[in-house]
Write a protein that holds these residues in place. Structure first.
Motif, mmCIF file in Angstrom:
data_model
loop_
_atom_site.group_PDB
_atom_site.id
_atom_site.type_symbol
_atom_site.label_atom_id
_atom_site.label_comp_id
_atom_site.label_asym_id
_atom_site.label_seq_id
_atom_site.Cartn_x
_atom_site.Cartn_y
_atom_site.Cartn_z
ATOM 1 N N PHE A 51 1.167 54.485 29.242
ATOM 2 C CA PHE A 51 1.339 53.803 30.517
ATOM 3 C C PHE A 51 1.379 54.810 31.664
ATOM 4 O O PHE A 51 2.060 55.829 31.588
ATOM 5 C CB PHE A 51 2.631 52.989 30.485
ATOM 6 N N VAL A 52 0.605 54.539 32.721
ATOM 7 C CA VAL A 52 0.515 55.449 33.876
ATOM 8 C C VAL A 52 1.355 54.896 35.015
ATOM 9 O O VAL A 52 1.188 53.749 35.411
ATOM 10 C CB VAL A 52 -0.945 55.617 34.337
ATOM 11 N N ARG A 53 2.243 55.729 35.544
ATOM 12 C CA ARG A 53 3.036 55.318 36.711
ATOM 13 C C ARG A 53 2.405 55.921 37.970
ATOM 14 O O ARG A 53 1.368 56.549 37.931
ATOM 15 C CB ARG A 53 4.472 55.801 36.563
ATOM 16 N N GLY A 54 3.098 55.750 39.103
ATOM 17 C CA GLY A 54 2.589 56.269 40.365
ATOM 18 C C GLY A 54 2.553 57.786 40.377
ATOM 19 O O GLY A 54 3.317 58.442 39.701
ATOM 20 N N GLY A 55 1.643 58.323 41.177
ATOM 21 C CA GLY A 55 1.575 59.779 41.307
ATOM 22 C C GLY A 55 0.215 60.350 41.047
ATOM 23 O O GLY A 55 -0.014 61.545 41.267
ATOM 24 N N GLY A 56 -0.708 59.521 40.567
ATOM 25 C CA GLY A 56 -2.094 59.930 40.433
ATOM 26 C C GLY A 56 -2.295 61.223 39.673
ATOM 27 O O GLY A 56 -1.801 61.399 38.556
#
Length: 1136
Positions: free
Chosen positions: A283-288
């Motif tokens: 899962f990818v969170r914010g922050g690119g």
């Protein structure tokens, strides 16, 4: 019967296999028993996540729904089992006024049953990302979902996504699966390491609660088109498309222009594939880009790249805005309406523009996304306008070099024609920034509904579309427009020429005068696309759209990346920027900071110097994303399982290398500056060591390298030149005997292995609990105190068994201990002699296993565990895994301090008494304790110019000499000189000294003096003999004064007793120990440390008490003593 039972249990089971369109209906039936009751569970914003710690013997909480009468047997059994365990509830605050019976629906057909645990399984996978989770009452013990599944009541949980969530997951609640202790431990024992005794009062169900209230109402999440594709296309199609591409075609020709675009695309495509691989590995969170790199390569690289990438995006805002302002100022100049002058007009228009863009961004992501859509439409219309224009050649445009599609022009423009010192690489450097922007979608990963599918799909499609458009426009403009044109209508050729060489000439135009300089054609006019297009103002609008959309994307990206960086607390000074506002957690402070940076660079209005640095910053992050994929694949971590399969580790490595090459091609000094900045930030973060653990590939590769080297090492035979003292130190708790630890560390640091052995004795159950707790706690303590050592706890019946376990099993391959280090047993003659027997047997066991033995004695003692303040214990426990990896934060705020102050106390009574003692003001230490405390730190200080006295009386293979040599190589001990003492005959003292000097010089060991002791065998003083006899008197057997049977029985029961025969037999050896002590006091009383040969006692012949007495007599009242005995295999050699 089973079918009927399943039918009664509610529709949850069948719901799992039904079609999607029936799921909501089935869920509704499950909640209310099919006929009545309220809808299933509250929404996330209403629910409260509660963990009830149920005390043994306590029933269920008051607010637990009453079970249907048909379940009585099951419930009774569940309550019986639920002693001291967790019960997880999802409580709806709005239902507080309802009766317990109404909470889950009143159907006796099992409505309540299906209300528990399993309901979530009916949700589709897509709902994981929707944020609209329903929440259910869940009880691990009376859970009849498992009864339906397997036909009998079991606490074992079936696989379910909620068990794998993080504590603060945005997508749903974290559930706790039954622990192994719950399933495996005896029922009347306490399975949890929660610090509470069985049935202890003061743990009612409601007190331990953790609240988590995700608020998903009004949160804007984007799909792959609006969130990634549109954003990436707008960022890649920059101003370069309209005002530089035609010039690049003129310089490089159509063929090389396509090659330039192709090379840039290769770099961006490889990076896009790598980004897709990382983005789909969890899962990818914010922050690119920062989030992707930091979670793959760790905080060092992530922290470095996050900061420069956020800064690059902030300055990119200024670049794009100045590009926009320059175009506006050009229009003003053409119409003669400049406000002040060109430079100041750029500043004024730029400042106004960036304020407007900031307003759009702060208004929220939804407004920003709408603005991007509008800008994309304008951009596509502008491109369409150009394409249509190429098919409408007007006579008025021919003098300016536009003739429509002509084979002659295509052939002429296909090859390069570099002018003004331009080269292929300089043209490539000018074009490449137009291909960047592929991370525009990934940079807002936190605002995507499903980043895992959106980032790969949107990014790769955007690269494909934009590349085709770039190539199409390059080919079409190169086929329509000649390189040079005068713009003069009078340059037409009336008479047909036969010797035409240029395409213009063949088309009846003579532009030969352009050798002196023209204003039209591909080479001379940046506005070729406006000239070719059907409606020129639309191209101007396209330029505005391209610049403003890129500026807007960067203005949004920079704060998001910076916020993610600050949340991770990599740079503590920036913590204030971590805070978000509103439903979307907007980083308003970050927006303001980005605005100020952008405004600052806009006011400079000279971006020719900063532009290459920005491109290099972007490229550095691309290089690290590619390297992350290579590194993760190389590390072979089981956790590296990207859902996106179309990547290759070697292609990613090539991509990383290409990025680094392109950095130098664009601007060599900017590339060097980028490397220096990244390296500087990397070193800073490494030095600061942020307390994060993201399971990075750096950790995985470190493990893999250690494993491979250990295996490789195990295939190599030991060689005397490579001998290292690898010490197993019986420290107990490492912080209990710091002097022992620091002294051994002095000769093992960066040289050999050091393992701190700790034998846990006592009840097995309690000891096993302590083992796992202590392992993490004390290993962290060793690292915190810069000790290069491992901690190895074992459980055993007594010290001897534990020592045997450690000596046989500690270590790995060639990295196994070869030397046992123990502290001298202080006050041995006042305690239980069975402990002495165990202690001495440890030496015998070590010699049996071919270990060397080192005994360390300080006259003040070694053990300071009784002096340590609770503060030190607490500080070492603060960051224990029990606190770190706990599933839910349990709030014990209503409890007394007694319960929370010590995390690892073995029992509540001990904890309470320790704390009451600690709560008083610390009492001053007595003199003995003060000396002990001072002595425990003496080896941490720099040792002055003094001596290390080596009494090398017996040749044990050279360990007695090697240890002091290794000590003197350390910085704290480098001023100390080695003095060597050996035994010899009075008439051969000079000969013995020369022989030893020769040996030491061959061993290349520096020494300050050699002393030959010719009087070792002199009888010791009478008072010392008397003192020795007095010391051993309580431990003698006196078999001559007893009957034979009585004496034999006593010797059998107490084998440590000293027989008269033994005493007589070893009288000479006894006298030698006493005499050596006299000589030590005479010669080495001022030494910093004494290293001496350890006397060996024959197993079975010398009793433990006598051997202990020898060691006591030999080493008493002296400076720190190391009694050393190697395993009689050479550890020194003079051969090369």
């Amino acid at each position: 019967m089973e079918g009927k039972q399943q039918q009664e249990m509610g529709p949850l089971g069948p719901a799992v296999s039904t079609a999607d369109d029936r799921r909501s209906e089935e869920s509704r039936d499950a909640a209310g028993g099919g006929t009545q009751g309220r809808p299933l569970g509250p929404t996330p914003s209403q629910s409260r996540f509660q963990v009830d710690l149920v005390a043994e013997g306590a029933g269920r909480p008051v607010d637990e729904p009453r079970k249907a009468s048909g379940e009585g047997g099951v419930v009774g059994k569940g309550s019986e089992e639920a002693k001291g365990r967790f019960r997880v509830n999802f409580v709806d605050p709005s239902a507080s006024d309802e009766s317990p019976g109404e909470l889950g629906g009143g159907s006796s057909e099992g409505g309540n049953v299906s209300f528990q645990n399993g309901g979530d399984t009916v949700l589709s996978e897509g709902s994981l990302h929707s944020g609209g989770h329903q929440h259910y009452y869940y009880d691990t013990h009376t859970n009849t979902y498992y009864l339906r599944t397997f036909g009998h009541n079991t606490m074992d949980a079936v696989p379910r996504i909620d068990y794998y969530r993080h504590t603060a997951a945005d997508l749903g609640e974290k559930l706790i699966r039954p622990s192994l202790a719950e399933l495996h431990d005896e029922l009347d024992k306490e399975p949890f390491e929660d610090g509470y005794a069985n049935g202890e009062e003061g743990t009612p169900a409601g007190e331990a609660s953790a609240t988590y209230t995700p608020d998903s109402k009004g949160v804007v999440k984007f799909g792959w088109i609006k969130g990634v594709l549109v954003r990436c296309m707008l960022n890649i199609w920059g101003v370069m498309l309209f005002i530089r591409l035609s010039w690049i075609v003129g310089q490089a020709g159509i063929g090389l222009s396509v090659l330039v675009i192709g090379m840039a695309t290769v770099v961006t495509t490889i990076t896009g594939l790598s980004t897709s691989a990382i983005a789909t590995n969890g899962f990818v969170r914010g922050g690119g880009a920062y989030y992707l790199i930091s979670r793959s390569l760790g905080p060092e690289f992530g922290g470095a790249i996050g900061l420069i990438f956020a800064f690059a995006n902030a300055v990119a805002v200024a670049m794009y805005v100045v590009g926009f302002a320059e175009t506006v100022v050009e229009l003003l100049k053409e119409n003669g309406t400049l406000m002040i002058d060109e430079m100041n007009d750029i500043r004024i228009i730029g400042a106004i523009t960036v304020v407007v863009l900031l307003g759009i961004s702060v208004a929220g992501m939804e407004w920003e996304a709408k603005a991007q859509i509008v800008l994309l439409v304008i951009l596509i219309l502008a491109i369409g306008d150009f394409v249509i224009g190429t098919f409408i050649p007007l006579d008025s445009k021919k003098p300016k070099g536009f003739f429509g599609y002509k084979a002659e022009i295509f052939m002429e423009n296909f090859g390069p024609d570099f002018r003004d010192e331009e080269t292929f690489f300089s043209v490539f450097a000018i074009f490449f920034p137009a291909a960047t922007g592929i991370l525009a979608g990934a940079n807002i990963s936190g605002d995507l509904a499903d980043p895992q599918s959106a980032i790969p799909r949107g990014t790769l499609l955007a690269i494909l579309i934009t590349t085709l458009v770039y190539v199409g426009i390059a080919v079409s403009v190169g086929s329509c427009v000649v390189r040079d044109a005068t713009g003069n209508v009078n340059n037409t050729i009336v008479t047909e020429l036969t010797n035409c060489t240029t395409a213009a000439c063949k088309l009846n135009y003579d532009f030969s005068s352009c050798q002196t300089g023209c204003h039209y054609g591909l080479m001379n006019n940046f506005q070729v696309m406006s000239m070719v297009s059907g409606f020129a103002p639309l191209i101007t609008a396209g330029i505005f759209s391209a610049t403003l959309s890129s500026a807007l994307a960067s203005l949004v990206s920079a704060p998001k990346i910076f916020q993610a960086l600050c949340k991770d607390n990599i740079y503590p000074g920036f913590q204030m920027f971590a805070r978000g506002y509103g439903k979307n957690n907007e980083p308003l402070r970050g927006y303001l900071l980005t605005f100020l940076i952008a405004l600052g660079f806009i006011l400079i209005a000279e971006l020719n110097v900063i532009a290459p640095i920005i491109s290099n910053f972007f490229l550095a992050s691309y290089a690290l994303i590619n390297f992350s994929v290579f590194h993760a694949s190389l590390a072979k971590s089981p956790g590296w399982r990207p859902a996106f399969k179309y990547y290759n580790m070697w292609i990613s490595l090539v991509g990383a290398i290409l990025c680094c090459i392109v950095m130098f091609v664009i601007n060599w000094w900017a590339a060097l500056l980028t490397y220096v900045i990244v390296l500087g930030l990397y070193i800073y973060v490494t030095y600061k060591k942020p307390d994060v653990n993201w399971g990075s590939s750096t950790q995985a590769l470190t493990y893999l390298n250690a494993l491979q080297h250990s295996i490789r090492l195990s295939g190599v035979e030991d060689h005397v030149k490579n001998f290292r003292p690898q010490c197993l130190i019986m420290t107990g708790a490492p912080n209990a005997r710091p002097a022992l630890l620091h002294l051994v560390h002095a000769f093992t640091k960066n040289v050999g292995l050091m393992i701190c052995g700790h034998v846990h004795m006592g009840p097995r159950r309690q000891a096993i609990k302590e083992l796992s707790t202590d392992l993490a706690k004390y290993q962290r303590w060793l690292i915190k105190n810069k000790m290069k050592a491992f901690y190895a706890p074992v459980h055993a019946e007594d010290l001897r068994d534990g020592g045997q376990y450690l000596m046989q099993a500690a270590g790995l391959g060639r990295m196994r201990p070869n030397t046992l280090v123990v502290g001298f047993k202080k006050n041995w003659n006042q305690g239980d002699m069975r402990d002495v027997e165990t202690y001495i047997n440890l030496f015998h066991d070590a010699f049996d296993i071919q270990y060397g033995v080192v005994v360390i004695r300080l006259k003040e003692g070694l053990d300071i565990s009784h002096l340590q303040g609770q503060e030190e214990l607490l500080s070492s426990q603060e960051k224990s895994p029990c606190a770190k990896d706990v599933i839910v934060k349990v709030d014990y705020s209503k409890k007394t301090e007694t319960d929370t102050s010590i995390a690892f106390a073995p029992s509540s009574s001990e904890r309470t008494s320790a704390l009451h003692k600690d709560s008083k003001s610390p009492s001053p230490l007595n003199l003995a304790d003060q000396r002990l405390l001072d002595a425990s730190t003496q080896f941490q200080k720099k040792q002055g110019k003094s001596n290390i006295d080596v009494w090398w009386l017996f040749d044990d293979g050279g360990l007695t000499l090697l240890i002091p040599y290794l000590i003197t190589t350390k910085k704290k001990w480098k001023d100390c000189k080695i003095r060597v003492f050996i035994g010899g005959k009075i008439n051969r003292i000079d000969h013995d000294r020369r022989a030893m000097a020769t040996l030491l010089s061959k061993f290349r060991i520096d020494f300050s003096d050699i002393m030959v002791l010719g009087d070792i065998n002199t009888k010791p003083k009478k008072e010392n003999i008397a003192a020795f006899e007095e010391m051993i008197e309580p431990f003698r057997l006196h078999e001559d004064d007893k009957e034979q049977e009585v004496a034999d029985k006593l010797k059998e029961d107490e084998p440590w007793r000293i027989t008269d025969n033994e005493l007589e037999l070893y009288k000479t050896k006894t006298y030698r120990q006493i005499r050596l002590n006299e000589l030590l006091k005479e010669h080495s009383n001022m030494a910093n440390i004494i290293v001496m040969s350890l006397p060996v006692a024959r197993k079975g012949a010398v009793s433990s008490a006598l051997y202990m007495a020898w060691l006591e007599a030999l080493s008493k009242d002296l400076p720190p003593v190391l009694l050393v005995r190697g395993n009689h295999q050479s550890v020194l050699t003079f051969y090369s």
